[in-house]
Design a protein around this motif. Structure first.
Motif, mmCIF file in Angstrom:
data_model
loop_
_atom_site.group_PDB
_atom_site.id
_atom_site.type_symbol
_atom_site.label_atom_id
_atom_site.label_comp_id
_atom_site.label_asym_id
_atom_site.label_seq_id
_atom_site.Cartn_x
_atom_site.Cartn_y
_atom_site.Cartn_z
ATOM 1 N N PRO A 233 -15.065 -2.082 -2.520
ATOM 2 C CA PRO A 233 -14.160 -1.395 -1.719
ATOM 3 C C PRO A 233 -13.533 -0.961 -3.108
ATOM 4 C CG PRO A 233 -13.830 -2.886 -0.292
ATOM 5 C CD PRO A 233 -15.186 -3.335 -1.562
ATOM 6 N N PHE A 234 -13.068 0.871 -2.676
ATOM 7 C CA PHE A 234 -11.808 0.774 -3.678
ATOM 8 C C PHE A 234 -10.794 1.094 -3.266
ATOM 9 C CE2 PHE A 234 -9.522 4.139 -6.250
ATOM 10 C CZ PHE A 234 -10.117 3.643 -7.594
ATOM 11 N N GLU A 235 -10.087 -0.081 -3.114
ATOM 12 C CA GLU A 235 -8.568 -0.246 -2.275
ATOM 13 C C GLU A 235 -7.469 -0.013 -2.745
ATOM 14 O OE1 GLU A 235 -8.797 -3.344 0.770
ATOM 15 O OE2 GLU A 235 -10.686 -2.888 1.220
ATOM 16 N N TYR A 236 -6.511 0.544 -2.151
ATOM 17 C CA TYR A 236 -5.184 0.595 -3.201
ATOM 18 C C TYR A 236 -4.595 -0.554 -2.261
ATOM 19 C CZ TYR A 236 -6.446 5.368 -3.169
ATOM 20 O OH TYR A 236 -6.741 6.641 -3.569
ATOM 21 N N ALA A 237 -3.668 -1.538 -3.051
ATOM 22 C CA ALA A 237 -2.996 -2.830 -2.794
ATOM 23 C C ALA A 237 -1.763 -2.179 -2.171
ATOM 24 C CB ALA A 237 -2.638 -3.383 -3.832
ATOM 25 N N ALA B 262 1.761 -2.275 -2.187
ATOM 26 C CA ALA B 262 2.191 -2.666 -3.607
ATOM 27 C C ALA B 262 3.464 -2.707 -3.314
ATOM 28 C CB ALA B 262 1.581 -1.910 -4.602
ATOM 29 N N ASN C 36 1.954 2.910 -2.163
ATOM 30 C CA ASN C 36 1.029 3.933 -1.326
ATOM 31 C C ASN C 36 1.337 4.090 -0.255
ATOM 32 O OD1 ASN C 36 -0.172 3.805 -4.034
ATOM 33 N ND2 ASN C 36 -0.944 1.469 -3.321
ATOM 34 N N ARG D 220 -0.393 6.216 -6.899
ATOM 35 C CA ARG D 220 -0.934 5.518 -6.183
ATOM 36 C C ARG D 220 -1.468 4.285 -6.920
ATOM 37 N NH1 ARG D 220 -0.379 7.342 -1.139
ATOM 38 N NH2 ARG D 220 -1.852 8.247 -0.946
ATOM 39 N N SER D 221 -1.236 2.576 -6.348
ATOM 40 C CA SER D 221 -1.238 2.010 -6.710
ATOM 41 C C SER D 221 -2.475 0.295 -6.437
ATOM 42 C CB SER D 221 -0.266 0.721 -7.515
ATOM 43 O OG SER D 221 0.639 0.424 -6.036
ATOM 44 N N ILE D 222 -3.448 0.106 -7.053
ATOM 45 C CA ILE D 222 -4.515 -0.774 -6.537
ATOM 46 C C ILE D 222 -5.442 -1.792 -6.518
ATOM 47 C CG2 ILE D 222 -6.028 1.441 -6.698
ATOM 48 C CD1 ILE D 222 -7.570 0.188 -9.009
ATOM 49 N N LYS D 223 -5.411 -2.290 -5.498
ATOM 50 C CA LYS D 223 -5.829 -3.642 -5.283
ATOM 51 C C LYS D 223 -6.075 -4.207 -6.668
ATOM 52 C CE LYS D 223 -6.422 -5.240 -1.068
ATOM 53 N NZ LYS D 223 -6.945 -5.635 0.615
ATOM 54 N N TRP E 115 -12.704 -4.033 -10.298
ATOM 55 C CA TRP E 115 -13.806 -3.446 -9.759
ATOM 56 C C TRP E 115 -13.689 -1.693 -10.736
ATOM 57 C CZ3 TRP E 115 -14.156 0.998 -7.196
ATOM 58 C CH2 TRP E 115 -15.697 1.350 -7.091
#
Lengths: 488, 292, 323
Positions: free
Chosen positions: A7-11, A13, A330, C47-50, C56
């Motif tokens: 999944p394309f998830e936001y961390a 942060a 985020n 935005r920052s992503i995991k 990925w």
């Protein structure tokens, strides 16, 4: 297709809290020093966690008297100091704010609940800009077009709200000091921490003692400040009810007032609008700062011919809003500032439903502790609904429709308030017509919720009087001829 | 046998018409020596109500006139006044007990003041409005707009110059006015209303009530459809300080813009400055993105 | 990809029936406010992503790259080297995916094809790339030649002169004709990407109109730029195109791909684009079938970041091939 395998998830942060150092308790900042209050104390909590952040002194009448005396004593020197010297203190403060920007932003988000991306990218940079802007005025007041030999008023008692704690402080203190006044400022009881950090910044800047005094407390502290006989000027941002009480309290006293009060802004979307940007403007207009904004675009007036499409796009966009930890970079929507405010938002929303409006909010997981309210839209709202008339001061949008420009104007102006309004259309002449007809102090056309130190801000009608920002903002702190709201 | 005078009862000026007071009351107006001059209508709270309705009705049209047109109309008022100088001089002489020369001087100044204000109509916005260089790709400018319906308690002493100096700055910016004239010296105001009625001023833009500021003031001050109030006429009244405070408290009900009562009536012959006009304007700031 | 137009698209047949109706339609699309669109794009960029999602996303970005060389000095040797890299971007790491396609001029398609076979697509630019200034016959011959040489994908340019002059139907018909020229003898067709050269169209309103025009004409992809004109791909231009494909699918049921090309050089930038794809068009587009990066230098930065994620240390250019 690999797309569903990861999944394309936001961390999460989170901005580091280590940059701020919150003390267990805070006193009052009077005459250049932190002193113990003589009254009781209260707690300030993190609205996202309900954790107690610090114990805050509640300034008593005697404390207020001390603070006003300190300001009066300091006025003599500060008002006579050459403008170019006053300017340099303000420039110093502005620079320190920039240098400590991260710290201020994190502290603001912790105490207020607003998303770090807003405190970091909006509040704090505009705070610094405000001090820079008015610093530059301090030695140019005679060029401001406010008459020859402009003179300061004296001691300003300033009371600010909890929605933009540091920004409202800047709007109050920067012009007051630039004009040679001294101030006693009371931050809101739920958000005192950045004002107290600002007091430290005044010390760091070697600002002469007494020029800025910060007194913490609730309504009674504010009343004592307004009532103090040696206060020459009252500047208040907050509710219209309190604004009226202040106007009554200073009646016949000769004290001047600037009042920046409530609003119920119409955000008007015509069928020829740039729809994607209009949707962004609607979202920014009502969900910015959890809707805790006096100029929030809380009434969406959308032309019937495009209403369905706008609502569809709006809901789709709302579903991408991220509600949660204010310190997460985020996060789009943070915590409601207090349990009390949350209760008020819930109550008015319940009334909206009871009155027959249709309520919608995207599915979103809200944290289990803290004060939260999802971004919410009410459709089928009419001018008669309470949610269309009363300031909710939360992330709640009422949607009304109109058919013609004149109907839009009538509905937009059909309110005792007159702070701001929005217009969305690609037709230039219509923008200018609407801007003329809307009875509001700020009209955002094809944009919304923009603020700048050079741009005067303030209301018509029951949204208050006087302007903050720009050249007009100086008039609120310079002598005029018997006019309550300042000369210009 | 000497001819018997035709004694006149002066009427109110509301919505461009000259009605009697709704209450039916009138009062005797005397000259400075106490000699009967005429009867004047004694305006009631209901006349205030009617005048506010008339004013509100006129506001949209008047505020939408071009500044040039408002300027022309104020200048027209000055022209018509010039035409009726003798009547104004007589009214001022009778009301204030002034010498003929002093009365003439006051009429001169009143007419000149109107001419002065007429010129401000299309200049005030240029002087107190501005473009704001915001830090972003936005057009941003601030311009004054009229506040709306303004209650004016006209000065008690300066029956013509004081009156003109408080009414002209209110209307030149596009406001409309409900004026309570000097109680003891209403005749110049009555004559002024007759001038207004014949000077292209749309009905309702200026409404003139003869009567008692202390009685009518509170109704104007607390009226929720009045946007601002000039308390100048309080100066010199009995209990002036208390009355002013009461009126300010009333005005807080809808946060009227208040031009406060001075401690004493000012010297109307001096340069008024901008504040009589800026007291009743709102600054509107308009933003728009700059892009292609 | 749908091969027959659904009823949704058929509903637009009247739009393209005449110059007048097409112009009316395109000019009736909602405008784009430049400042608002740019502010939205900038906002998404924060935005920052995991970390797991980032790994990925880097692999996805590699899989989305149209590895490109479009120089006058291109030789068989050069494009063969590039083709090798496309297959195995990081020879030291067998888990590293191949890129989506190699993008070259039409005469070099065969050279690439020999190396990559069917493992990586070969895209050819056509229709008098980059200017689009040639007669229609030449443009179509150019296209047919590339398809005959084995191109899997055709990146055509529109006639910006015609578009800016308001001859929308001409542009429309050129796209339709080029799409027909993509058809192979067996009835299948090379996927068509339509390049707008957004740097020449200048306004976002034009980009939105061009997007709808190309989509109505039956393109498979819309693409920002040739890489020969500045500015090439930008976040806001891509935002407007993503909004267009999102709206087009809602209106017609037909999904169209988007390819920003030129100027995207860092992994950080690429991830900003992916965030935008996710938030504006939705995750249906997070796939090489629906989103591509036209790039040459981007790939090495993606590889460096990928190595950083797997090894935990920063890498350097010497560890990646130059081609």
């Amino acid at each position: 297709m690999a797309k569903n395998s990861t999944p394309f998830e936001y961390a999460p942060a989170p901005e580091s809290r280590s940059v701020v150092d919150i003390k267990a308790s805070y006193g009052l900042f009077i005459d250049g020093d932190f002193v113990d209050g003589r009254g009781s104390s209260f707690k300030t909590v993190n609205p996202a966690t309900e954790e107690t952040l610090a114990e805050i002194a509640e300034a008593s009448e005697a404390d207020i008297d001390l603070a006003v005396r300190a300001a009066r004593k300091a006025f003599r020197g500060w008002s006579r100091m050459p403008g170019k010297e006053r300017a340099k203190y303000l420039f110093r403060i502005a620079r320190i704010i920039q240098e400590r920007g991260r710290e201020l932003a994190v502290l603001e988000s912790i105490d207020n609940g607003k998303p770090i991306k807003e405190s970091r990218d909006v509040d704090v940079p505009i705070v610094a800009a405000h001090f820079f802007y008015y610093a530059g005025w301090a030695d140019k007041l005679e060029y401001a077009g406010l008459g020859p030999n402009p003179q300061p008023l004296g001691v300003a008692g300033q009371i600010i709200p909890w929605n933009f704690p540091l920004l409202m402080l800047a709007w109050k203190i920067a012009p007051a000091l630039a004009c040679g006044n001294t101030v006693v400022l009371k931050p809101a009881e739920t958000t005192p921490l950045t004002a107290l950090l600002f007091a430290e910044i005044c010390q760091q800047a070697d600002l002469p003692p007494g020029v800025v005094n910060i007194v913490t407390g609730a309504g009674s502290t504010g009343q004592a400040l307004v009532a103090h006989p040696d206060v020459d000027k009252v500047a208040f941002t907050g509710s219209t009810d309190v604004g009226k009480a202040i106007a009554r309290a200073i009646a016949g006293t000769g004290k001047l007032a600037t009042l920046e009060l409530g609003g119920k802004a119409a955000n008007i979307v015509f069928d020829d609008a740039a729809l994607d940007q209009a949707v962004e403007g609607i979202v920014g207009g009502i969900f910015f700062n959890q809707g805790h904004v006096c100029c929030a675009g809380s009434r969406l007036l959308v032309q019937e011919s495009v209403a369905e499409e706008v609502l569809h796009r709006l809901k789709r966009r709302m579903a991408t809003l991220r509600v949660g930890d204010p310190l997460d970079k985020n996060t789009d929507i943070g915590a409601i500032n207090s349990a009390e405010q949350l209760a008020k938002i819930r109550e008015l929303s319940a009334i909206g439903e009871a009155e027959g409006a249709e309520r919608w909010a995207p599915a979103c997981d809200l944290p289990s502790s803290g004060f939260w309210f999802p971004p919410t839209v009410f459709t089928g709202v009419t001018q008669a609904h309470r949610i269309a008339r009363e300031e909710v001061f939360g992330p709640v949008l009422s949607v009304l429709t109109f058919r013609t420009p004149s109907e839009a104007i009538e509905k937009a102006n059909n309110t005792p308030y007159g702070l701001s309004a929005g217009v969305w259309t690609e037709k230039g002449s219509r923008i200018l017509h609407m801007a003329n007809e809307l009875r509001a102090g700020v009209v955002w056309a094809n944009t919304f919720n923009k603020f700048d130190p050079t741009s005067p801000f303030g209301g018509y009608k029951e949204s208050g009087y006087g302007r903050e920002g720009g050249r007009q903002g100086l008039a609120a702190y310079l002598k005029s001829t018997g006019l309550k709201g300042g000369d210009l | 046998m000497a001819r018997v005078d035709v004694r006149k009862t002066y009427k109110l000026y509301i919505g461009g018409a000259f009605p009697r007071s709704e209450s039916g009351h009138s009062y005797e107006v005397t000259d400075s020596k106490g000699k009967f001059v005429a009867n004047a209508s004694l305006a009631s709270r209901k006349d205030v109500r009617d005048a506010v309705v008339a004013a509100r009705k006129a506001f949209g049209g008047w505020s939408a006139r071009t500044a040039y047109n408002r300027s022309q109309i104020l200048y027209r008022i000055a022209e018509v006044m010039e035409d009726r100088r003798p009547q104004f001089e007589e009214a001022v002489r009778q009301s204030e007990g002034a010498s003929a020369a002093a009365a003439r001087g006051q009429v001169d100044e009143a007419i000149d003041r109107l001419v002065w204000y007429s010129g401000w109509a299309d200049k005030l916005g240029q002087v107190i409005g501005n473009a704001n260089p915001v830090a972003g790709p936005f057009f941003n400018h601030t311009a004054p707009e009229p506040s709306g319906v303004i209650g004016v308690l006209a000065p008690q002493t300066s029956s013509l110059l004081g009156l003109v100096s408080t009414v002209a700055p209110v209307i030149v910016t596009g406001n409309v006015a409900v004026v309570v004239s000097s109680y003891a010296r209403p005749l110049p105001a009555v004559t002024f209303s007759e001038v207004l009625a014949t000077s292209d001023v749309p009905g309702g833009v200026v409404n003139i009530l003869t009567g008692d500021a202390a009685t009518l003031g509170p109704w104007l001050a607390s009226h929720m459809d009045v946007n601002g109030i000039d308390l100048g006429g309080v100066a010199g009244l009995p209990r002036a300080g208390e009355l002013a405070a009461e009126l300010e408290i009333g005005a807080a009900d809808n946060l009227k813009r208040v031009r406060r009562a001075p401690d004493a009536e000012p010297d109307w012959s001096t340069d008024p400055g901008l504040s009589p006009m800026t007291a009743f304007v709102e600054h509107k700031t308009v933003w728009h993105p700059i892009g292609v | 990809m749908p091969t027959t137009a659904p009823t949704g698209l058929a509903a637009y047949s009247e739009v393209t029936a005449s110059e007048a109706s097409l112009k009316r339609f395109l000019h009736g699309l909602p405008g784009v406010d430049q400042v608002g669109a740019e502010a939205r794009a900038a906002g998404l960029g924060t935005r920052s992503i995991k970390t797991s999602a980032k790994a990925w996303a880097l692999d996805l970005a590699i899989r989305m790259v149209d590895l490109t060389t479009l120089e006058g000095q291109d030789t068989p040797g050069k494009v063969r080297a590039l083709a090798g890299k496309a297959l195995h971007p990081d020879p030291s790491d067998p888990t590293c995916p191949s890129v989506a396609a190699v993008c070259v001029y039409g005469d070099l398609v065969g050279e690439v094809k020999e190396i990559v076979g069917s493992q990586v697509n070969v895209a050819a630019v056509a229709t008098a790339f980059p200017s689009g200034r040639a007669s229609m016959d030449i443009k179509l011959a150019d296209t047919r030649d590339a398809v005959a040489n084995g191109a899997d994908e055709i990146d055509m340019v529109i006639d910006r002169g015609a578009f800016l002059a308001g001859r929308y139907l001409q542009v429309f018909e050129e796209i339709v004709a080029t799409r027909e020229a993509c058809v192979r003898p067996d009835g299948s067709h090379a996927h068509l990407k339509v390049i707008f050269e957004t740097g020449e169209l200048q306004t976002y309103d034009n980009v939105r109109r061009a997007s709808w025009l190309a989509m109505l004409a039956g393109t498979d992809f819309i693409k920002t730029s040739t890489g020969k004109v500045q500015p090439a791909a930008t976040l806001p231009v891509t935002l407007v195109m993503l909004e267009a494909v999102r709206d087009f699918r809602e209106a017609t049921g037909v999904q169209i791909g988007v390819k920003p090309a030129g100027g995207i050089r860092t992994a950080k930038d690429a991830i900003k684009y992916l965030v935008m794809v996710n938030e504006i068009a939705g995750d249906d587009w997070l796939d090489p079938d629906w989103f591509r990066f036209g790039a040459s230098t981007l790939l090495n930065d993606l590889l460096m970041q990928r190595t950083k994620m797997t090894t935990g240390r920063y890498s350097g250019p010497d560890y990646f091939t130059l081609d």
